[in-house]
Enzyme design. Structure first.
Site, PDB file in Angstrom:
ATOM      1  N   ALA A  59       9.012 -35.496 -38.448  1.00  0.00           N
ATOM      2  CA  ALA A  59       9.421 -36.813 -37.961  1.00  0.00           C
ATOM      3  C   ALA A  59      10.166 -37.560 -39.067  1.00  0.00           C
ATOM      4  CB  ALA A  59       8.208 -37.613 -37.489  1.00  0.00           C
ATOM      5  N   THR A 119      13.912 -38.945 -38.264  1.00  0.00           N
ATOM      6  CA  THR A 119      14.898 -39.841 -37.659  1.00  0.00           C
ATOM      7  C   THR A 119      14.258 -41.109 -37.100  1.00  0.00           C
ATOM      8  OG1 THR A 119      16.260 -37.945 -37.075  1.00  0.00           O
ATOM      9  CG2 THR A 119      16.728 -39.994 -35.932  1.00  0.00           C
ATOM     10  N   GLU A 120      14.931 -42.233 -37.300  1.00  0.00           N
ATOM     11  CA  GLU A 120      14.450 -43.522 -36.798  1.00  0.00           C
ATOM     12  C   GLU A 120      15.464 -44.129 -35.840  1.00  0.00           C
ATOM     13  OE1 GLU A 120      11.766 -44.641 -40.715  1.00  0.00           O
ATOM     14  OE2 GLU A 120      13.452 -45.922 -40.190  1.00  0.00           O
ATOM     15  N   SER A 144      21.173 -40.193 -39.291  1.00  0.00           N
ATOM     16  CA  SER A 144      21.268 -39.263 -40.418  1.00  0.00           C
ATOM     17  C   SER A 144      21.072 -39.933 -41.777  1.00  0.00           C
ATOM     18  CB  SER A 144      22.640 -38.576 -40.391  1.00  0.00           C
ATOM     19  OG  SER A 144      22.801 -37.817 -39.212  1.00  0.00           O
ATOM     20  N   THR A 188      11.203 -33.567 -31.978  1.00  0.00           N
ATOM     21  CA  THR A 188      10.898 -32.349 -31.235  1.00  0.00           C
ATOM     22  C   THR A 188       9.415 -32.023 -31.372  1.00  0.00           C
ATOM     23  OG1 THR A 188      13.124 -31.512 -31.604  1.00  0.00           O
ATOM     24  CG2 THR A 188      11.455 -29.908 -30.983  1.00  0.00           C
ATOM     25  N   GLU A 209      16.927 -25.222 -42.039  1.00  0.00           N
ATOM     26  CA  GLU A 209      17.106 -25.659 -40.656  1.00  0.00           C
ATOM     27  C   GLU A 209      18.530 -25.386 -40.187  1.00  0.00           C
ATOM     28  OE1 GLU A 209      16.699 -29.687 -37.866  1.00  0.00           O
ATOM     29  OE2 GLU A 209      16.490 -29.844 -40.046  1.00  0.00           O
ATOM     30  N   ARG A 210      19.507 -25.669 -41.036  1.00  0.00           N
ATOM     31  CA  ARG A 210      20.906 -25.484 -40.635  1.00  0.00           C
ATOM     32  C   ARG A 210      21.260 -24.017 -40.472  1.00  0.00           C
ATOM     33  NH1 ARG A 210      22.348 -30.336 -44.837  1.00  0.00           N
ATOM     34  NH2 ARG A 210      21.848 -32.020 -43.377  1.00  0.00           N
ATOM     35  N   ARG A 237      33.002 -10.440 -10.047  1.00  0.00           N
ATOM     36  CA  ARG A 237      33.615 -11.420  -9.138  1.00  0.00           C
ATOM     37  C   ARG A 237      35.059 -11.034  -8.840  1.00  0.00           C
ATOM     38  NH1 ARG A 237      34.907 -14.821  -5.518  1.00  0.00           N
ATOM     39  NH2 ARG A 237      35.136 -17.063  -5.953  1.00  0.00           N
ATOM     40  N   GLN A 245      45.009 -11.467 -16.487  1.00  0.00           N
ATOM     41  CA  GLN A 245      45.269 -11.578 -17.923  1.00  0.00           C
ATOM     42  C   GLN A 245      44.686 -12.848 -18.529  1.00  0.00           C
ATOM     43  OE1 GLN A 245      49.283 -12.516 -19.459  1.00  0.00           O
ATOM     44  NE2 GLN A 245      49.163 -10.592 -20.608  1.00  0.00           N
TER      45      GLN A 245
END
Length: 378
Positions: A125, A127-128, A133, A159, A241-242, A267, A278
């Site tokens: 936790a 982000t506010e 960021s 999350t 994380e990235r 299809r 093409q």
């Protein structure tokens, strides 16, 4: 041609995760997405194949894994095209590393085995509502009172925020700026903690929340590291994380490519399969080219990290490369599917809705470019 980066151990674990995903996630992905949640029992099932302990050091109950094993896991979990499931299932990969790295031994021993077994859920936790960021200027305050910190403030877009048992929370214990930021482990049943569920454009199956801290009393022993070390621990977390997000986004792009190829072969329009037009073949080639370039860049950076390098600028660029590849492939796949691609229940439709969360989460594209440019001395 097989990649030289993946050993027999990597491939063996890939097969295990692939079977797990095919059995435990893929058949239910759409149902869980529509329901806005997945069963909590999935955590214990994932723990059963070592998924939750992977990448953590042995001294805290983890199973060491190199960058390529982490890529294997991220990319196999992407196969159902349901990012919300893997985002919450693996939220401990951003919530637990600071605990493993810097929490007191007794806290690590109490918390991490329960996370790795799937009994408890870990979340991060930072982000506010007013911060985004701008981590160095967060406002959630933790005031020391004897053997406790008293926490007041809010976090959002978290999350696993609704059902997390352990929250790794960035708080301000000192003055302004990065040097005043610390990390606290706050348990989910702490009095004064309230949670509000958020509805989102995509990642429907992911539990996402705003957290409200009202005079929450947190034992001082739950401080992660020392006061004022929080910003450094957060930044250390971001590279991992990235890279994980880049691996997932590249895999989601590949899912879009595979789904589009299969559909274009099946299809028929104007008397022949779509793939024989093409313009459609060129779209598929453009998608394949971008996926291949992103995967190559990802694996090159994983190798460099394994050599002890810290290519921060390139990791920032990698995240943007992967999210832009995902955006391009998702858009082209939906276009190839036509009206069918706009219908709920298809992988390409889900992935299309999930493009933006990846381009924003873990550092926005704009932040990534600015950070990369600074690392380049510009």
């Amino acid at each position: 041609m097989a990649s030289p980066f993946y050993t027999a151990e990597h491939e063996s674990y890939r097969e295990m995760v692939r079977r797990f995903v095919a059995r435990e996630i893929e058949p239910f992905a759409n149902e869980w997405d529509e329901a806005g949640a997945f069963p909590r029992e999935l955590y214990a099932k994932a723990a059963g194949i070592g998924l939750l302990a992977l990448g953590f050091p042995e001294d805290v109950g983890g199973v060491p894994a190199d960058q390529f094993m982490k890529i294997v896991v991220s990319q196999e979990l992407a196969r159902p095209g349901a990012g919300g499931i893997s985002a919450s299932l693996m939220s401990h990969t951003i919530g637990a590393p600071p605990i493993a790295r810097a929490a007191r031994p007794e806290v690590r021993a109490r918390v991490l085995p329960k996370v790795f077994s799937g009994e408890k859920i870990s979340a991060l936790a930072i982000t506010e509502p007013g911060g985004g960021s701008d981590v160095a200027n967060l406002r959630t305050r933790a005031r020391r009172e004897g053997d406790h910190y008293v926490v007041n403030g809010e976090k959002t877009f978290i999350t696993s925020g609704m059902r997390a048992d352990y929250l790794t929370v960035a708080v301000r214990t000192g003055g302004d700026g990065a040097s005043g930021v610390s990390l606290l482990l706050i348990e989910g049943d702490t009095p004064g903690l309230a949670r509000t569920k958020l509805k989102k454009m995509g990642w429907w199956a992911s539990d996402t929340a705003t957290l409200h801290f009202g005079d929450c009393r947190v034992p001082a022993e739950n401080l992660i590291g020392e006061e004022g070390q929080g910003f450094r621990l957060i930044m250390h977390n971001f590279n991992s994380e990235r890279m994980g997000m880049a691996a997932s986004c590249t895999a989601y792009a590949r899912v879009c490519l595979d789904e589009a190829i299969a559909y274009a072969k099946e299809r028929k329009t104007f008397g022949k399969p779509l793939a024989q037009h093409q313009v459609i073949r060129h779209k598929l080639v453009d998608m394949a080219q971008r996926v291949a370039a992103s995967q190559a860049m990802l694996e090159m950076l994983a190798w460099r990290l394994g050599q002890g390098e810290s290519p921060v600028a390139e990791i920032c660029m990698m995240k943007n490369q992967a999210t832009q590849t995902m955006a391009f492939c998702a858009s082209e796949a939906v276009q190839i599917f036509g009206g069918a691609g706009y219908m709920r229940g298809l992988k390409v439709e889900r992935i299309y809705r999930e493009v933006k969360v990846n381009a924003i989460g873990g550092g926005t594209e704009e932040i990534m470019k600015d950070l990369a440019s600074r690392q380049m001395g510009l």
